[in-house]
Design a protein around this motif. Structure first.
Motif, PDB file in Angstrom:
ATOM      1  N   TRP A 153      -2.010  -7.776   2.156  1.00 30.09           N
ATOM      2  CA  TRP A 153      -2.459  -6.748   3.098  1.00 30.09           C
ATOM      3  C   TRP A 153      -2.177  -7.159   4.545  1.00 30.09           C
ATOM      4  O   TRP A 153      -1.798  -6.338   5.378  1.00 30.09           O
ATOM      5  N   LEU A 156       1.451  -6.649   5.225  1.00 30.77           N
ATOM      6  CA  LEU A 156       1.756  -5.231   5.364  1.00 30.77           C
ATOM      7  C   LEU A 156       1.279  -4.672   6.705  1.00 30.77           C
ATOM      8  O   LEU A 156       1.853  -3.719   7.230  1.00 30.77           O
ATOM      9  N   SER A 157       0.231  -5.259   7.245  1.00 36.40           N
ATOM     10  CA  SER A 157      -0.314  -4.751   8.513  1.00 36.40           C
ATOM     11  C   SER A 157       0.448  -5.262   9.725  1.00 36.40           C
ATOM     12  O   SER A 157       0.284  -4.727  10.829  1.00 36.40           O
ATOM     13  N   TRP A 540       0.792   3.837   3.702  1.00 28.97           N
ATOM     14  CA  TRP A 540      -0.105   2.792   3.197  1.00 28.97           C
ATOM     15  C   TRP A 540      -1.172   3.422   2.281  1.00 28.97           C
ATOM     16  O   TRP A 540      -1.449   2.918   1.198  1.00 28.97           O
ATOM     17  N   SER A 543       0.360   4.454  -0.970  1.00 28.78           N
ATOM     18  CA  SER A 543       0.657   3.286  -1.797  1.00 28.78           C
ATOM     19  C   SER A 543      -0.591   2.774  -2.488  1.00 28.78           C
ATOM     20  O   SER A 543      -0.584   2.470  -3.697  1.00 28.78           O
ATOM     21  N   GLU A 544      -1.695   2.689  -1.747  1.00 30.21           N
ATOM     22  CA  GLU A 544      -2.947   2.193  -2.348  1.00 30.21           C
ATOM     23  C   GLU A 544      -3.485   3.201  -3.370  1.00 30.21           C
ATOM     24  O   GLU A 544      -4.027   2.810  -4.417  1.00 30.21           O
TER      25      GLU A 544
END
Length: 546
Positions: A153, A156-157, A540, A543-544
């Motif tokens: 995570w 990704l951030s 995002w 995706s989650e």
């Protein structure tokens, strides 16, 4: 709730690290509270909950009495640090530890206003993660994700973080309050020179600014001019009518010229005074320019404060001839009739008068001292025969004025320390200095009476000179350290400086240049950033969800 010692130790380590990083911004009462909390929690001293609350009320009352309505980032970070300390002092239940973790996160973020180094950035990031881990340990929550997922995570951030950092609108207006003068008795730049108000001076070691210049100069030739002072009461000096010109940053064409010295300066805090060598001509910041005032200095209002700028000076600049009214203003002073020992100065030219005053000081036992006691007048100074730069500058300026030479004081800094690896100068408040300028018929002539008594001041930094005057030895003096350690220190300072320059250059003008390359304006650039940010958040979330 039983508090694991490891988790509690992490929180205590946070306070210790923050005190170490922010020691220049924290006041003594704030530091005392931090040390007390670390000691009391470490030894697990039990006390009633009303005690931290009483201490907190006392700190807020102290801040209100001392600062009143003067709210600045320094005051804010002191209040926030005190609140976090007191919360750690009384933390017992889950709610307390959650609030404490949030407070530490805010403290690390606030510290970035004052400290811009790679080390602080790394420690702050690690500190936030460790505080979250300690919170989970204390509250005993079940973690349903692995560390590998957490790192995923974070990675990704990173693109979103970079986008926000680059395209977040930079504020043009200053959010800082006007800087306050140094406390009485501490060495530091001031827009007045009042030797009659102070009995002794002490150094602080606080950073004033970093600078790079286009010409190679020895430290003793670096007179950073900040303010001219032509008004006095016969001993103490302050800006006069000719020193009060305000300047403005505005769009326009800078002054063209040759033999200009370019100085790129970054202050540790925002200021309404710009500093430059020799005779200041003009400066630029964010694509705007400001022409120097009549005294070759810049004085901005509280609404136009600076942190970084580029100043241009011309050592060969010939000032215009003073008007009759200006001559009269600068001639105001004492009369030689009241100083019979100096009657012989009458009729001498400027060079002869300077030489005579220098000989008087050197032949009559005058000495340099940071603890001369309260010297309230020129005659008291001649009796005491001891003082620092402001005493000698004031006395010499008054004698020159009495002899018929227009003279003013100049307040600023002298010297600094050069980092040979990065080529930048570090100027600290201990380098603050006062000297004089006298009109020789065609230009203002720089005179430093302090060097008549203490010539080593031009060869040493302000801090080293203060230690020599006080006959103090420096713990772990650089001269006693191995060469590789000194080189490592210079390398670290150079890295920090380059990081500082890089972060300061990512300003509004840099964003405007990016927009020009795309044939956009700033509004379009910011709008594009918002659309990209929204798309990234949407992807995002999808995706989650998937």
């Amino acid at each position: 709730m039983k508090k694991p010692s490891l988790a509690l130790g992490i929180y205590l380590a946070h306070l210790a690290l923050l005190m170490w990083f922010l020691v220049e911004e924290l006041t003594l009462p704030t530091i005392m509270v931090g040390v007390a909390v670390i000691v009391l929690r470490f030894v697990t001293v039990k006390m009633h909950r009303w005690i931290p609350q009483l201490v907190g009320a006392g700190l807020f009352a102290y801040a209100g009495i001392k600062y009143g309505r003067f709210v600045s980032p320094e005051v804010g970070v002191n209040i926030l640090f005190s609140v976090v300390c007191l919360k750690l002092w009384e933390a017992k239940d889950e709610r307390d530890w959650r609030m404490l973790t949030l407070g530490l996160f805010l403290l690390w973020s606030s510290g970035a206003l004052f400290i811009k180094t790679p080390l602080y950035l790394i420690v702050a990031i690690v500190g936030v993660f460790s505080a979250l881990a300690a919170l989970l340990k204390i509250t005993g929550e079940e973690v349903s994700v692995s560390w590998r997922q957490v790192m995923r995570w974070v990675l990704l951030s990173l693109p979103v973080t970079v986008l926000l950092f680059l395209l977040l609108p930079r504020f043009q207006a200053s959010v800082w309050t006007p800087p306050s003068p140094p406390p009485v008795g501490q060495v530091g730049f001031s827009e007045e020179a009042r030797p009659g108000d102070v009995e002794a001076l002490t150094g602080t070691g606080l950073l004033a600014f970093h600078a790079t210049i286009t010409q190679t100069k020895p430290a003793g030739d670096l007179y950073w001019r900040g303010a001219t002072l032509s008004g006095h009461d016969g001993w103490n000096w302050a800006p006069g009518p000719l020193d009060q010109a305000w300047v403005m940053l505005e769009r326009g064409t800078p002054i063209a010229g040759t033999d200009l010295i370019r100085q790129s300066i970054i202050h540790s805090k925002s200021t309404n005074r710009a500093f430059a060598l020799a005779t200041g001509m003009w400066l630029e910041q964010n694509g705007q320019h400001a022409i120097a005032g009549d005294g070759g200095t810049w004085r901005f209002s509280g609404f136009q404060q600076l942190r970084s700028y580029v100043a241009y000076s011309n050592p060969n600049f010939q000032a215009p001839k003073l008007a009759a009214s200006e001559n009269k203003t600068y001639r105001l002073g004492i009369s030689l009739r009241k100083l019979p020992q100096f009657q012989y100065l009458k009729g001498m030219n400027l060079t002869e008068t300077m030489s005579a005053i220098q000989s008087y000081f050197q032949q009559n036992g005058f000495t340099y001292s940071l603890t001369p006691g309260r010297v309230t007048s020129l005659n008291a100074f001649f009796e005491r025969k001891s003082g620092w730069c402001a005493h000698y500058a004031s006395a010499t300026a008054l004698l020159l004025s009495a002899a018929g030479h227009q003279t003013r004081l100049v307040s600023g800094y002298l010297g600094g320390k050069l980092n040979p690896q990065s080529g930048h100068w570090t100027v600290r408040e201990d380098d603050a200095h006062v000297w004089i300028e006298s009109w020789d018929g065609s230009n203002w002539r720089q005179i430093d009476p302090t060097l008549w008594i203490a010539p080593d001041r031009s060869q040493l930094s302000g801090a080293d000179f203060i230690r020599r005057v006080r006959k103090e030895t420096q713990f772990l003096s650089p001269t006693n350290l191995p060469g590789w350690i000194r080189d490592a220190q210079m390398w670290v300072e150079g890295v920090n400086y380059r990081f500082l320059v890089w972060s300061e250059e990512l300003d509004l003008e840099k964003q405007r240049s990016w927009a020009r390359r795309l044939n956009w304006d700033l509004t379009t650039l910011y709008a594009a950033g918002l659309w990209i940010l929204g798309a990234a958040i949407g992807l995002w979330w999808l995706s989650e969800w998937w």
